[in-house]
Scaffold this active site. Structure first.
Site, PDB file in Angstrom:
ATOM      1  N   GLY A 180       5.048  -6.104   5.969  1.00 39.63           N
ATOM      2  CA  GLY A 180       4.840  -7.082   7.046  1.00 39.63           C
ATOM      3  C   GLY A 180       3.360  -7.293   7.319  1.00 39.63           C
ATOM      4  O   GLY A 180       2.899  -8.427   7.519  1.00 39.63           O
TER       5      GLY A 180
ATOM      6  N   GLY B 283       9.552   0.044   4.650  1.00 36.44           N
ATOM      7  CA  GLY B 283       9.509   1.092   3.636  1.00 36.44           C
ATOM      8  C   GLY B 283       8.277   1.970   3.694  1.00 36.44           C
ATOM      9  O   GLY B 283       8.089   2.825   2.838  1.00 36.44           O
TER      10      GLY B 283
ATOM     11  N   ASP C 276      -2.266  -1.808   9.871  1.00 39.86           N
ATOM     12  CA  ASP C 276      -2.411  -1.827   8.404  1.00 39.86           C
ATOM     13  C   ASP C 276      -2.886  -3.175   7.861  1.00 39.86           C
ATOM     14  O   ASP C 276      -3.011  -3.339   6.652  1.00 39.86           O
ATOM     15  CB  ASP C 276      -1.063  -1.514   7.734  1.00 39.86           C
TER      16      ASP C 276
ATOM     17  N   LYS D  31       0.841  -1.205   0.000  1.00 36.12           N
ATOM     18  CA  LYS D  31       0.000   0.000   0.000  1.00 36.12           C
ATOM     19  C   LYS D  31       0.866   1.240   0.000  1.00 36.12           C
ATOM     20  O   LYS D  31       2.011   1.220   0.461  1.00 36.12           O
ATOM     21  CB  LYS D  31      -0.954   0.031   1.200  1.00 36.12           C
TER      22      LYS D  31
ATOM     23  N   ALA E  24       3.771  -1.215   4.205  1.00 36.63           N
ATOM     24  CA  ALA E  24       3.008  -2.230   4.944  1.00 36.63           C
ATOM     25  C   ALA E  24       3.293  -3.656   4.490  1.00 36.63           C
ATOM     26  O   ALA E  24       2.408  -4.499   4.474  1.00 36.63           O
ATOM     27  CB  ALA E  24       1.510  -1.935   4.880  1.00 36.63           C
TER      28      ALA E  24
ATOM     29  N   PRO F  71       9.206  -3.733  -0.473  1.00 39.01           N
ATOM     30  CA  PRO F  71      10.339  -3.270   0.333  1.00 39.01           C
ATOM     31  C   PRO F  71      10.075  -3.403   1.829  1.00 39.01           C
ATOM     32  O   PRO F  71       8.947  -3.204   2.297  1.00 39.01           O
ATOM     33  CB  PRO F  71      10.477  -1.797  -0.067  1.00 39.01           C
TER      34      PRO F  71
HETATM   35  O1  C5P Z   1      -0.048  -1.124  14.622  1.00 37.35           O
HETATM   36  P1  C5P Z   1       1.339  -1.140  14.098  1.00 37.35           P
HETATM   37  O2  C5P Z   1       2.143  -2.316  14.555  1.00 37.35           O
HETATM   38  O3  C5P Z   1       1.399  -0.976  12.610  1.00 37.35           O
HETATM   39  O4  C5P Z   1       2.018   0.151  14.703  1.00 37.35           O
HETATM   40  C1  C5P Z   1       3.406   0.267  14.881  1.00 37.35           C
HETATM   41  C2  C5P Z   1       3.697   1.491  15.726  1.00 37.35           C
HETATM   42  O5  C5P Z   1       3.403   2.681  14.994  1.00 37.35           O
HETATM   43  C3  C5P Z   1       2.895   1.619  17.008  1.00 37.35           C
HETATM   44  O6  C5P Z   1       3.495   0.921  18.058  1.00 37.35           O
HETATM   45  C4  C5P Z   1       2.900   3.129  17.246  1.00 37.35           C
HETATM   46  O7  C5P Z   1       4.127   3.547  17.813  1.00 37.35           O
HETATM   47  C5  C5P Z   1       2.852   3.690  15.834  1.00 37.35           C
HETATM   48  N1  C5P Z   1       1.483   3.986  15.418  1.00 37.35           N
HETATM   49  C6  C5P Z   1       0.847   5.097  15.942  1.00 37.35           C
HETATM   50  N2  C5P Z   1      -0.435   5.390  15.570  1.00 37.35           N
HETATM   51  C7  C5P Z   1      -1.081   4.632  14.646  1.00 37.35           C
HETATM   52  C8  C5P Z   1      -0.442   3.510  14.077  1.00 37.35           C
HETATM   53  C9  C5P Z   1       0.850   3.217  14.477  1.00 37.35           C
HETATM   54  O8  C5P Z   1       1.406   5.806  16.785  1.00 37.35           O
HETATM   55  N3  C5P Z   1      -2.314   4.951  14.294  1.00 37.35           N
END
Ligand code: C5P
Length: 312
Positions: free
Chosen positions: A111, A106, A145, A16, A109, A103
């Site tokens: 992972g 990157g 994501d 994405k 998303a 990537p």
């Molecule tokens: O949910 P995900 O693992 O993708 O989020 C990784 C990190 O990105 C979270 O631990 C947080 O620090 C940050 N994040 C955030 N606000 C979001 C999504 C992600 O602060 N809406």
């Protein structure tokens, strides 16, 4: 295992980019409320699951060395979570093979895409029955994501990104993506934004989709979309990786209609007016030495879907 079930399943899942990312206040749980427009582009990972004595991960492709293959890999967490929730008798461990083209670290998303693909693949492998409600529930627990990767297309994400509402648009867009050899950590980029916002980090307004973005998507006009691209994480990403400013400026100079850092970066997405424009920009960016690697892509494309289901 029942003979009606497949012996292995392969699912294709797209990367994405974010056409818009409006970051709201830092929440007590450490996440940020956000309003984003996700857009699935034609850069794909393929995830293949095969029953195995224990959970394990294998990765192939250009970025294989950058992917951790231990138990903390999101695909293993996805597999264990679905096994726990689905109640299927067949829900045992699997070997998860990832053919990686997206990537790593990157802002695309990758992972999360692999985790979404694993949910869909194991659902088929175990004969769970295409339980979309269950995929959504697991996806939201796995990361912000993952839900979008199940759906693909173009969609608004709200909450911390996990609440998805598809956008009906008529456009098909051409992109030139410039990944960076060095990744950026998502929490670090959000933390940099909070640092820049200072005392306002917890009090900024609740985020909403931009009106010009919604109009651009409805009309399908590429210039309107170019003008509406926005990412609140772009400035913090550029502070952490100043070279990104040069990449953005070079792409604009070489004729891109619009430019935006994707998600928390560092991938930069350039919007162009068609396949020829994409080729011209890709050549100019590599020939000038600004980019080592460029990827041409179109969007929107479908979310995670089964491409092969092998029978024993
Ligand atoms: O949910 P995900 O693992 O993708 O989020 C990784 C990190 O990105 C979270 O631990 C947080 O620090 C940050 N994040 C955030 N606000 C979001 C999504 C992600 O602060 N809406």
């Amino acid at each position: 295992m029942s003979s009606a079930l497949p012996s292995s399943v392969t699912v294709r899942v797209p990367a994405k980019i974010n056409l818009e990312l409006v970051v709201g206040p830092l929440r007590p749980d450490g996440y940020h409320d956000l309003s984003t427009v996700f857009h699935a582009v034609s850069v794909f990972d393929e995830v293949t699951v095969t029953p195995a004595p224990a959970w394990s991960v294998q990765v192939s492709g250009p970025y294989a060395d950058l992917v951790p293959v231990g138990d903390d890999n999101l695909v293993v967490r996805a597999g264990r979570l679905l096994a726990e929730r689905c109640g299927a008798a067949e829900a045992g461990p699997a070997l998860v093979h990832i053919a990686k083209e997206i990537p790593v670290a990157g802002g695309m998303a990758g992972g999360s895409a692999d985790a979404a693909a694993t949910l869909v693949a194991l659902d088929h492998l175990w004969g769970v029955g295409g339980r979309r409600d269950l995929w959504d529930e697991c996806a939201a627990e796995l990361g912000s994501d993952v839900n979008f990767a199940l759906v693909g297309g173009t969609a608004i994400g709200s909450g911390r990104g996990e609440q998805i509402a598809p956008v009906l648009g008529r456009g098909r867009y051409h992109w030139v993506l410039v990944p960076s050899a060095q990744g950026l950590s998502t929490p670090t980029v959000f933390a940099e934004l909070d640092r820049m916002r200072g005392a306002e980090a917890t009090t900024v307004a609740q985020p909403r989709p931009g009106e010009s973005m919604m109009q651009a998507l409805r009309s399908g006009e590429v210039e309107a979309l170019a003008a509406a691209l926005r990412n609140d994480l772009q400035e913090p990403a550029c502070v952490l990786q100043p070279r990104l400013r040069e990449v953005v400026a070079a792409g604009q100079e070489f004729g891109a209609l619009g430019a935006v850092v994707s998600g928390s970066g560092p991938t930069v997405a350039f919007l162009v007016d068609g396949p020829e424009g994409a080729l011209d920009l890709a050549v100019a960016l590599t020939a000038s030495g600004v980019a080592d690697e460029v990827v041409r892509a179109v969007g929107p494309v479908h979310g995670a879907h089964v491409v092969t289901s092998a029978t024993p």
